[in-house]
Design a protein around this motif. Structure first.
Motif, short mmCIF file in Angstrom:
data_model
loop_
_atom_site.label_atom_id
_atom_site.label_comp_id
_atom_site.label_asym_id
_atom_site.label_seq_id
_atom_site.Cartn_x
_atom_site.Cartn_y
_atom_site.Cartn_z
N UNK A 138 12.56 -9.10 0.19
CA UNK A 138 11.87 -7.90 0.66
C UNK A 138 12.67 -6.70 0.20
N UNK A 139 12.06 -5.80 -0.57
CA UNK A 139 12.77 -4.65 -1.12
C UNK A 139 12.01 -3.36 -0.87
N UNK A 140 12.72 -2.24 -1.05
CA UNK A 140 12.17 -0.92 -0.78
C UNK A 140 11.85 -0.21 -2.10
N UNK A 141 10.58 0.14 -2.29
CA UNK A 141 10.18 0.88 -3.49
C UNK A 141 10.92 2.20 -3.59
N UNK A 142 11.21 2.82 -2.45
CA UNK A 142 11.88 4.13 -2.43
C UNK A 142 13.40 4.02 -2.58
N UNK A 143 13.91 2.80 -2.50
CA UNK A 143 15.35 2.56 -2.65
C UNK A 143 15.55 1.17 -3.25
N UNK A 144 15.12 0.98 -4.49
CA UNK A 144 15.10 -0.37 -5.09
C UNK A 144 16.48 -1.00 -5.28
N UNK A 145 17.55 -0.19 -5.22
CA UNK A 145 18.90 -0.74 -5.40
C UNK A 145 19.47 -1.31 -4.11
N UNK A 146 18.80 -1.09 -2.99
CA UNK A 146 19.26 -1.67 -1.72
C UNK A 146 19.17 -3.19 -1.79
N UNK A 147 20.04 -3.88 -1.06
CA UNK A 147 20.12 -5.33 -1.14
C UNK A 147 18.82 -6.01 -0.72
N UNK A 148 18.17 -5.50 0.32
CA UNK A 148 16.94 -6.11 0.81
C UNK A 148 17.22 -7.33 1.67
N UNK A 149 16.17 -8.03 2.04
CA UNK A 149 16.28 -9.24 2.84
C UNK A 149 15.78 -10.42 2.03
N UNK A 166 5.52 -20.75 -10.83
CA UNK A 166 6.86 -21.29 -10.55
C UNK A 166 7.94 -20.26 -10.84
N UNK A 167 7.80 -19.10 -10.20
CA UNK A 167 8.74 -18.00 -10.39
C UNK A 167 10.12 -18.34 -9.83
N UNK A 168 11.14 -17.68 -10.37
CA UNK A 168 12.49 -17.86 -9.83
C UNK A 168 12.66 -17.03 -8.56
N UNK A 169 11.88 -15.94 -8.44
CA UNK A 169 11.99 -15.06 -7.28
C UNK A 169 10.67 -14.34 -7.06
N UNK A 170 10.29 -14.21 -5.79
CA UNK A 170 9.11 -13.41 -5.42
C UNK A 170 9.61 -12.17 -4.70
N UNK A 171 9.45 -11.01 -5.34
CA UNK A 171 9.88 -9.75 -4.75
C UNK A 171 8.70 -9.08 -4.06
N UNK A 172 8.90 -8.68 -2.82
CA UNK A 172 7.84 -8.02 -2.06
C UNK A 172 8.31 -6.61 -1.74
N UNK A 173 7.78 -5.64 -2.48
CA UNK A 173 8.21 -4.25 -2.32
C UNK A 173 7.39 -3.54 -1.25
N UNK A 174 8.10 -2.91 -0.32
CA UNK A 174 7.45 -2.20 0.78
C UNK A 174 8.15 -0.86 0.98
N UNK A 175 8.19 -0.34 2.20
CA UNK A 175 8.78 0.99 2.43
C UNK A 175 10.00 0.95 3.34
N UNK A 176 10.62 -0.23 3.48
CA UNK A 176 11.85 -0.35 4.28
C UNK A 176 12.91 -1.06 3.45
N UNK A 177 14.19 -0.78 3.74
CA UNK A 177 15.29 -1.37 2.98
C UNK A 177 15.43 -2.86 3.22
N UNK A 222 0.79 -1.23 0.00
CA UNK A 222 0.00 0.00 0.00
C UNK A 222 0.82 1.27 0.00
N UNK A 223 1.95 1.28 0.71
CA UNK A 223 2.80 2.48 0.75
C UNK A 223 3.41 2.75 -0.62
N UNK A 224 3.58 1.70 -1.42
CA UNK A 224 4.16 1.86 -2.77
C UNK A 224 3.14 2.39 -3.77
N UNK A 225 1.87 2.41 -3.38
CA UNK A 225 0.79 2.81 -4.29
C UNK A 225 -0.07 3.92 -3.69
#
Length: 452
Positions: free
Chosen positions: A273-284, A210-221, A8-11
């Protein structure tokens, strides 16, 4: 091939949706997009889903709902205008809301249909915006996507056979934008998942295609080792196992829905887990297995409030065959689900979320336990908080429990209940809710700041 889910924070507004567009555009492997309803634009704002629920409740109860309707339409208008999208979208949203409100159906079904408008509209907005960027994007309704669920309004579960239908999405061209949070029953009726269920949709789609990766974009790095609202600048977690994340999510880590892991666990699909506001961050990254270092046995500390403890004591309880079953049977009869049930030789505690144990049921349950089970002592304690110390290294690390217990003693926090052993990756402590911040800070220092 990736499935990307945006929260929701990404939209929340047009600015955020433009960031989403750039993220999708930057990676052609992001073929399947799952979206939430618009979230809060700032701390004082209201989530779109909450506005929809408020409007629905007012309409159903014969109260004035027009102001809520106007707020919803104004919010959609603000987004579509800033994105330079066609007014036809707004007209469609208005028509959908009016149709859902006036449709003749039972209240639970109507509320589910109202709640789903936020995600459904988000998907149509994102799809139209991606098209305006020159991308081959298409809105896909959950029914057409193959998301078939049980007929449980507000708590739907994916049905067997759905994943095979979802896999057929590979046959469709372009980027597919799918609303989260809801599916359809075998009879074609809309039903929502539990609140925050867009994570569940994302996981289901990832497992289905059967995705290779599931990315979950939120508002934290990344996922933090503890709630950053309690501990300042906590350690970031770069990698977790499914088990660790599920335990942490259950006990209060709001970054990921605890039920959302189940579909991807079965298919062993990694999550990031990635950050919409900082998509280049490594994430978890959340994976099936990881290497555990000896000095990092604890990954995170989670906490949640709103629990109560039902305490039952009876001499020689351990010799009475079926006592636990009968006790839990009474709760089942009264429609009360439980969370944990640590026991001793002569006593047993049942941990229950307070929202599942209304005060009106209290006297009934306590009396039934006394009369039917002939218990010596029966009591209920409300205002309980739980703390979960989580890590794959717990089971093989000597003294790890002592650190937490000593930390609670240092903070002068009384332990109401301990449950260790039922899970290889977590220890649970029950304390008074009023002590939660002090307890968490002390436990965090013991595991992450002290040189032991």
């Amino acid at each position: 091939m990736k499935v990307a889910k945006f929260g929701g924070s990404s939209l929340a507004n047009a600015t955020q949706i433009k960031k989403v567009g750039e993220i999708i555009k930057s990676d052609p492997e992001r073929k399947f997009i799952v979206v939430s309803a618009p979230g809060k634009r700032d701390q004082a704002d209201t989530k779109m889903t909450d506005l929809l629920i408020q409007m629905g409740d007012s309409y159903i109860n014969g109260l004035q709902y027009e102001d809520d309707f106007l707020r919803i339409m104004d919010r959609f208008a603000e987004i579509t205008e800033e994105l330079n999208l066609s007014n036809e979208l707004l007209n469609e949203f208005e028509s959908t809301i009016k149709t859902v409100l006036t449709k003749d159906q039972i209240i639970t079904d109507k509320l589910d249909a109202i709640k789903a408008i936020g995600e459904d509209s988000s998907a149509k907005i994102v799809s139209a915006y991606l098209q305006s960027l020159g991308l081959d994007a298409h809105y896909i309704n959950p029914l057409d996507a193959g998301i078939i669920v049980s007929d449980e309004p507000g708590n739907a579960q994916i049905l067997p056979g759905s994943l095979a239908k979802i896999y057929s999405l590979h046959q469709k061209d372009g980027i597919l934008v799918i609303p989260g949070f809801f599916g359809y029953t075998e009879q074609g009726k809309l039903a929502t998942f539990s609140r925050g269920g867009s994570d569940i949709t994302g996981s289901i789609i990832a497992a289905g295609v059967k995705a290779e990766l599931y990315e979950n974009f939120t508002d934290v790095n990344s996922v933090y080792s503890v709630n950053p609202n309690i501990v300042e600048n906590p350690k970031e977690i770069t990698i977790l196992t499914y088990k660790e994340m599920r335990e942490l999510s259950y006990a209060g880590f709001s970054v990921f829905h605890d039920e959302a892991l189940i579909p991807v666990i079965k298919e062993k699909i990694p999550i990031c887990i990635k950050n919409t506001n900082n998509p280049d961050a490594q994430g978890t990254y959340i994976v099936s297995e990881r290497e555990v270092k000896e000095d990092e046995c604890v990954s995170g500390i989670a906490s949640d409030t709103g629990f109560c403890s039902l305490y039952v004591s009876k001499y020689l309880m351990n010799r009475e065959i079926g006592f636990g079953r009968k006790l839990l049977g009474i709760l089942e009869d009264e429609g009360i689900s439980f969370e944990h049930a640590p026991s001793g030789i002569d006593d047993m505690s049942v941990i229950i979320r307070e929202r599942n144990f209304p005060p009106a049921k209290e006297a009934i349950v306590l009396n039934r336990i006394k009369e039917e089970l002939h218990a010596d002592t029966v009591s209920l304690h409300r205002g309980i908080a739980i703390i979960m110390v989580v890590g794959e290294g717990l089971v093989n690390t000597i003294g790890v429990a002592n650190k937490a217990i000593s930390a609670l003693a240092e903070a002068r926090v009384n332990i109401e209940m301990i449950n260790q052993g039922s899970s290889e990756v977590s220890m649970m402590f029950g304390i008074q809710s009023s002590d939660i911040d002090r307890a968490i800070k002390s436990i965090y220092r013991a595991y992450f700041e002290k040189n032991n």
